[in-house]
Design a protein around this motif. Structure first.
Motif, PDB file in Angstrom:
ATOM      1  N   TYR A  41      -7.762   2.674  -1.340  1.00 11.64           N
ATOM      2  CA  TYR A  41      -8.525   1.681  -2.105  1.00 11.64           C
ATOM      3  C   TYR A  41      -7.828   0.325  -2.079  1.00 11.64           C
ATOM      4  CZ  TYR A  41     -10.120  -0.769  -6.313  1.00 11.64           C
ATOM      5  OH  TYR A  41     -10.575  -1.705  -7.204  1.00 11.64           O
ATOM      6  N   VAL A  42      -6.516   0.321  -2.305  1.00  6.99           N
ATOM      7  CA  VAL A  42      -5.767  -0.939  -2.284  1.00  6.99           C
ATOM      8  C   VAL A  42      -5.781  -1.539  -0.878  1.00  6.99           C
ATOM      9  CG1 VAL A  42      -3.513  -1.989  -2.675  1.00  6.99           C
ATOM     10  CG2 VAL A  42      -4.330  -0.200  -4.212  1.00  6.99           C
ATOM     11  N   LEU A  54       2.460   1.804  -3.488  1.00 11.36           N
ATOM     12  CA  LEU A  54       1.512   2.292  -4.498  1.00 11.36           C
ATOM     13  C   LEU A  54       1.066   3.718  -4.199  1.00 11.36           C
ATOM     14  CD1 LEU A  54      -0.651  -0.917  -5.043  1.00 11.36           C
ATOM     15  CD2 LEU A  54       0.947   0.108  -6.643  1.00 11.36           C
ATOM     16  N   ALA A  55       0.904   4.058  -2.914  1.00  9.84           N
ATOM     17  CA  ALA A  55       0.490   5.423  -2.569  1.00  9.84           C
ATOM     18  C   ALA A  55       1.558   6.434  -2.971  1.00  9.84           C
ATOM     19  CB  ALA A  55       0.200   5.514  -1.067  1.00  9.84           C
ATOM     20  N   VAL A  56       2.819   6.138  -2.684  1.00  8.25           N
ATOM     21  CA  VAL A  56       3.909   7.042  -3.050  1.00  8.25           C
ATOM     22  C   VAL A  56       4.039   7.132  -4.567  1.00  8.25           C
ATOM     23  CG1 VAL A  56       6.411   7.386  -2.930  1.00  8.25           C
ATOM     24  CG2 VAL A  56       5.147   6.651  -0.887  1.00  8.25           C
ATOM     25  N   TYR A  57       3.944   5.990  -5.220  1.00  6.21           N
ATOM     26  CA  TYR A  57       4.099   5.969  -6.673  1.00  6.21           C
ATOM     27  C   TYR A  57       2.985   6.768  -7.355  1.00  6.21           C
ATOM     28  CZ  TYR A  57       4.773   4.077 -11.380  1.00  6.21           C
ATOM     29  OH  TYR A  57       4.984   3.944 -12.736  1.00  6.21           O
ATOM     30  N   PHE A  58       1.747   6.561  -6.933  1.00  5.00           N
ATOM     31  CA  PHE A  58       0.635   7.246  -7.591  1.00  5.00           C
ATOM     32  C   PHE A  58       0.525   8.702  -7.177  1.00  5.00           C
ATOM     33  CE2 PHE A  58      -0.840   3.138  -9.009  1.00  5.00           C
ATOM     34  CZ  PHE A  58      -1.468   3.451 -10.213  1.00  5.00           C
ATOM     35  N   VAL A 109       0.831  -1.205   0.000  1.00  7.09           N
ATOM     36  CA  VAL A 109       0.000   0.000   0.000  1.00  7.09           C
ATOM     37  C   VAL A 109       0.869   1.260   0.000  1.00  7.09           C
ATOM     38  CG1 VAL A 109      -1.625   1.356   1.373  1.00  7.09           C
ATOM     39  CG2 VAL A 109      -1.998  -1.098   1.039  1.00  7.09           C
ATOM     40  N   LEU A 110       1.905   1.277   0.820  1.00  3.11           N
ATOM     41  CA  LEU A 110       2.788   2.437   0.888  1.00  3.11           C
ATOM     42  C   LEU A 110       3.477   2.674  -0.453  1.00  3.11           C
ATOM     43  CD1 LEU A 110       4.084   4.664   2.595  1.00  3.11           C
ATOM     44  CD2 LEU A 110       5.843   3.004   3.276  1.00  3.11           C
TER      45      LEU A 110
END
Length: 472
Positions: free
Chosen positions: A410-411, A390-394, A387-388
């Protein structure tokens, strides 16, 4: 242009999803391989220490020789003489009553990184044998005579290496000592793997005088995971306790009473000879062995058993989790596509591929962590890292930390739903179906007023001027 159309993007995402099945399949194969390695570790410990135990006995074996005369005939069928014939047999005397009182103390042994559950059984077997009548010994030939041999008490244990010291037997007030093997049985007979105590002193005198014989047997036994007990008494009762909070009851007869709490289990069995063929199966095993027939491949006697099951088999849980891998990848890619479509963004196929790989990597990370940590801790760690990431990437891809945080939330919701599926095995199908239906319903409701043709055209028009402004 076609490459900018919504339809082309959807087709590309479907192709990417199919390609991401390759790393998911590799991770699943690795998971199964580790599970097989755990089974091999259990087999190695069973071969070098002790395996699952099956307990049969105690019972009295009365050897005897049956003698008879058989007529000899010539070629014309006339009787020309008599020939003495004989064969060695054994008469089994089962307890009138048998009560097993025991406590299973769990322990774990290691083979490499694998933990295998074992137990130490501290048990007392109480009961009694009815008075022996020599006339009850069966005869297979007409007019034969019976010569009784030296009786002994037999106790069968499937893996003798698990005996914790020598069992202490009191029979008719006489202390008897156990010796190796069961005399007269073939080495490959199913019941030959046991010990025997010859009747002596007051016990032998009472047996020969036709008097009932009460007994008490104290037994210490080490086994791997499963303990099976064969109900050979006219009435067999058992009471087992253990601090192990995750028992698995099996065999032909389930516990009539059982209580399982966080502090352990307490179980009772009661089996009458009227409802089991265990005695006949034991007799067949001994009879076949006496006649030179191997019984090793025969049917095991009926039993009731309890196993110290592992509360969470990490490889089984990881395998169950990976079955939802394709669904998760599809849901995450769908969410990324919705962000791209409605926020008028443009994501490259490589970015979609990295997102899909990050989800696949979660299942590999879960497998690796669960071998070292409790499963829920491993799951939380793997899900939190995913989750971390994907959050940073997005946050960068979608142009804002709020968008990245919402995508990460969401993830995180998806991972929480997956853990709910894993934790509720009996309702996994229902919960999984509701999850898929809910996600599809949310998508349909959110896009129910969208003009997909107009949206795809507007997006193409927005991209075309910027493309036109690029110098050749």
């Amino acid at each position: 242009m076609l490459r900018n159309s919504v339809l082309a993007k959807v087709a590309g995402l479907l192709l990417l999803t199919v390609l991401l099945c390759i790393p998911l399949a590799q991770i699943d194969a690795l998971n199964r391989e580790r599970g097989h390695s755990q089974q091999e570790a259990a087999q190695e410990l069973a071969a070098t220490y002790a395996g699952p135990q099956t307990l049969v006995g105690p019972l009295v074996v009365q050897p005897y020789v049956e003698r008879w005369m058989e007529p000899q005939r010539d070629a014309q069928g006339r009787i020309v003489g008599q020939e003495a014939r004989s064969k060695e047999l054994a008469h089994l005397v089962f307890p009138d009553r048998l009560h097993i009182e025991g406590r299973m103390a769990p322990q774990e042994r290691y083979r490499g990184i694998f933990r295998i559950p074992f137990y130490t059984l501290d048990a007392t077997l109480d009961g009694g044998f009815a008075a022996f009548d020599a006339a009850s010994v069966p005869r297979s030939e007409k007019g034969s005579t019976i010569e009784l041999g030296a009786p002994y008490v037999a106790l069968h244990v499937s893996d003798l290496r698990g005996l914790d010291g020598s069992p202490a037997l009191q029979l008719g007030g006489e202390a008897l000592r156990f010796q190796q093997r069961l005399p007269g049985l073939a080495e490959d007979a199913r019941l030959a793997n046991g010990i025997h105590a010859p009747l002596a002193g007051a016990a032998l005198a009472a047996w020969q005088a036709g008097q009932p014989l009460p007994f008490q047997l104290k037994l210490g036994l080490v086994g791997q995971e499963r303990l099976a007990m064969v109900p050979i008494g006219e009435e067999t009762t058992a009471h087992l306790t253990s601090p192990w909070a995750h028992p698995s009851f099996g065999g032909r007869f389930l516990a009539s009473e059982r209580s399982v709490t966080a502090q352990g289990f307490d179980a009772r069995w009661r089996v009458a000879s009227l409802v089991t063929t265990a005695r006949e199966q034991v007799r067949e095993g001994v009879r076949g062995a006496r006649e030179g027939k191997a019984q090793a491949g025969g049917m095991a006697p009926q039993s009731f058993d309890v196993s110290l099951a592992q509360p969470l088999n990490v490889y089984a849980m990881s395998t169950r989790a990976s079955k939802y891998g394709l669904l998760f990848i599809g849901l995450v890619l769908m969410a990324a596509f919705m962000f791209e479509l409605f926020r008028k963004l443009r994501l490259h196929p490589v970015q979609y591929g990295l997102v899909g790989l990050s989800i696949a990597l979660f299942f590999l990370l879960l497998l690796a962590l669960s071998e070292k940590l409790a499963f829920w801790i491993a799951y939380a760690g793997a899900a939190g890292a995913s989750v971390l990431l994907l959050a940073v990437y997005f946050s960068a891809v979608l142009g804002g930390w709020q968008r990245g945080a919402s995508f990460g939330a969401y993830v995180a919701l998806l991972y929480a739903a997956l853990y709910g599926l894993l934790a509720s095995e009996s309702n996994a199908l229902l919960l999984g179906s509701l999850l898929i239906f809910g996600m599809l319903a949310a998508l349909m409701l959110a896009t129910r007023k969208v003009d997909w043709y107009a949206l795809g055209g507007a997006r193409a028009a927005a991209i075309a001027p910027s493309a036109a402004g690029v110098p050749a």
